[in-house]
Design an enzyme around this catalytic site. Structure first.
Site, PDB file in Angstrom:
ATOM      1  N   PHE A 112       0.813  -1.221   0.000  1.00 46.30           N
ATOM      2  CA  PHE A 112       0.000   0.000   0.000  1.00 46.30           C
ATOM      3  C   PHE A 112       0.843   1.265   0.000  1.00 46.30           C
ATOM      4  O   PHE A 112       0.369   2.339  -0.375  1.00 46.30           O
ATOM      5  CB  PHE A 112      -0.968  -0.011   1.191  1.00 46.30           C
ATOM      6  CG  PHE A 112      -0.412   0.474   2.504  1.00 46.30           C
ATOM      7  CD1 PHE A 112      -0.655   1.758   2.954  1.00 46.30           C
ATOM      8  CD2 PHE A 112       0.351  -0.373   3.300  1.00 46.30           C
ATOM      9  CE1 PHE A 112      -0.157   2.198   4.167  1.00 46.30           C
ATOM     10  CE2 PHE A 112       0.839   0.050   4.512  1.00 46.30           C
ATOM     11  CZ  PHE A 112       0.595   1.345   4.955  1.00 46.30           C
ATOM     12  N   LYS A 113       2.102   1.148   0.389  1.00 45.55           N
ATOM     13  CA  LYS A 113       2.965   2.332   0.425  1.00 45.55           C
ATOM     14  C   LYS A 113       3.147   2.956  -0.962  1.00 45.55           C
ATOM     15  O   LYS A 113       3.450   4.141  -1.079  1.00 45.55           O
ATOM     16  CB  LYS A 113       4.328   1.982   1.026  1.00 45.55           C
ATOM     17  CG  LYS A 113       4.272   1.309   2.398  1.00 45.55           C
ATOM     18  CD  LYS A 113       3.650   2.192   3.451  1.00 45.55           C
ATOM     19  CE  LYS A 113       3.479   1.489   4.781  1.00 45.55           C
ATOM     20  NZ  LYS A 113       4.691   1.290   5.550  1.00 45.55           N
TER      21      LYS A 113
END
Length: 497
Positions: A112-113
């Site tokens: 998700f980063k």
């Protein structure tokens, strides 16, 4: 819109300055002086638009010193082309009964980063040109696994930047370590530390705020900035995907405009769930924010009691990106809940640093309890949830997402709350193939190496391993160094020559 510091309200900087600096000189975190509002008509208007169009509209409310052309270039540079494996960028996957998994791992590093770290280099390039045009930016990163690779990938070979990443030597998965240590790029550096993520994060913050180190860099035409979620440029892109998820739930008929939803987030450093809180404050009808922790349940205890106590056992778990006992972004929430009382927040942060704990006021705890719920689960429960979700829903999730699903299931059973819910999914399951394979087929991993497990997980489930992970097989690490936490400063100087 101007930004201030959680520890000094007299600070006034532009969004470009906040992004370029990363952290305030007083050690506080930059926050907008006010939260922009959107109406339900605005949200409905976004429903027919693409993720890129939604991002530009939301970001323009916060980054008011960026021109329309600059934002257009930044957002298209981050999310355009074929960097993401879904046209929707952050698609929803239904588990049934009103639960929607928000897949935030469709980017180049499968975590998700990427949602923020594909955008941050573009924002930082524009921001530094506005505020520090003659400086080379040195990005310092502490990572519990996913931030490091996503930051390295986002900043590799970006002009006028260097990026240095520290990670806990025994605190990331083999796949995460291989992703970082094989990173390509002429401006990147990676080093393990003897310690945990909190040690790495504390060391990076200390280097950031050391005035003598700052002077030394300035004398060589350099300045520090951050790619961790302490940087506002990391947090603001995350607000977008919660607004976008609500739009998609309207679009797929799961809710009607104005209906409330709940949001469940597996989190250690509190940034991902804080972004959902900002979305709620903007006007997205979020009823409850449910914070999911693993065995390192410092946030669960805080939300339930109002006391934050990092003096506890630290556990290395199968969801290592959440193995954190000092949740940096919680400071931003406390600043908002205390009506921007910088002295109160600064006092709590001093107590945390000196005594390892603090207790918020009754008023702040009441506000916290009105919005947040929390739960936690251990590794055994996490594996059981992976197996259950796969067997009953045909959906394979990673160890962090499983923590969120398990906590959600417990919350729903205990509360009877059937509000439609978004569950943040933070990583591709192949990043944690050992634990995921052992969950769906216990004991089968014995004697296998990382890529044997990747192949076996594919054979057992039919799920496809993303090429960017599969292609790591056979790659030789470029970065093999490991230092003591007290030597991080020297490692920075050595990396910068």
């Amino acid at each position: 819109m101007l930004y201030t510091s959680t520890r000094d309200k007299s600070v006034k900087v532009s969004s470009a300055q906040a992004i370029a600096k990363g952290i305030s000189a007083d050690g506080g975190l930059f926050v907008p002086e006010s939260i922009p509002k959107i109406t339900m008509d605005d949200i409905v208007g976004l429903t027919s638009k693409s993720y890129i169009e939604r991002a530009k509209e939301i970001l323009s409310l916060y980054l008011t010193d960026f021109t329309e052309e600059e934002l257009d270039s930044c957002v298209n540079g981050a999310y355009g082309g074929s960097k993401f494996s879904s046209e929707k960028i952050a698609p929803l996957h239904s588990l049934g009964d009103g639960a929607e998994v928000l897949e935030l791992w469709r980017g180049p590093t499968c975590a998700f980063k990427d949602m923020a770290l594909q955008l941050l280099p573009h924002l930082l390039t524009v921001a530094s040109a506005k505020s520090n045009p003659d400086k080379q930016i040195v990005i310092l990163v502490a990572t519990s696994g996913d931030t490091g690779k996503a930051a390295l990938e986002g900043f590799k070979d970006v002009k006028n930047t260097k990026i240095l990443v520290f990670y806990p030597n025994d605190g990331v998965s083999p796949m995460q370590k291989l992703q970082m240590t094989t990173q390509e790029g002429s401006n990147v550096g990676v080093c393990a530390i003897e310690g945990n993520f909190d040690d790495a994060q504390t060391g990076v913050k200390r280097i950031f705020t050391d005035k003598e180190i700052g002077k030394k860099l300035a004398g060589r035409g350099m300045m520090f900035s951050s790619a961790n979620s302490i940087n506002w440029g990391r947090l603001v892109p995350q607000i977008v995907y919660y607004v976008s998820a609500y739009c998609d739930m309207i679009d797929n008929g799961e809710i009607k405009p104005g209906d409330e939803i709940n949001v469940v987030v597996p989190t250690g450093n509190f940034g991902n769930i804080l972004a959902a809180y900002y979305a709620k404050q903007m006007g997205v009808p979020i009823r409850k924010l449910i914070c999911a922790s693993n065995a390192n349940n410092v946030l669960t205890d805080f939300i339930k009691t109002g006391t934050y106590d990092r003096k506890r056992n630290f556990y290395s778990t199968i969801s290592p990106s959440m193995d954190i006992l000092i949740s940096s972004n919680l400071e931003r929430l406390l600043f908002l809940l205390s009506d921007m009382d910088d002295k109160l927040v600064g006092g709590w942060m001093s107590e945390l640093s000196e005594n390892g704990k603090y207790t918020v006021s009754d008023e702040v705890f009441k506000k916290l309890s009105e919005v947040f719920e929390a739960g936690c689960c251990d590794d055994a429960q996490t594996k059981a949830c992976i197996a259950k979700t796969y067997n009953e829903n045909g959906y394979l999730c990673d160890t962090h997402t499983a923590v969120a699903i398990d906590v959600y299931n417990s919350y729903k059973a205990d509360s009877g709350d059937n509000t439609p819910t978004v569950i943040a999914s933070t990583a591709n399951p192949f990043k944690f193939s050992n634990a995921v394979l052992d969950a769906v087929h216990p004991g089968i991993c014995n004697g296998m190496d990382e890529f044997d497990m990747v192949l076996k997980l594919h054979e057992e489930t039919g799920a496809e391993c993303p090429a960017q992970l599969a292609n790591l097989k056979g790659k030789t690490p470029r970065f093999t160094g490991c230092c003591k936490k007290e030597d991080m400063e020297q490692v920075v100087f050595d990396m910068l020559k």
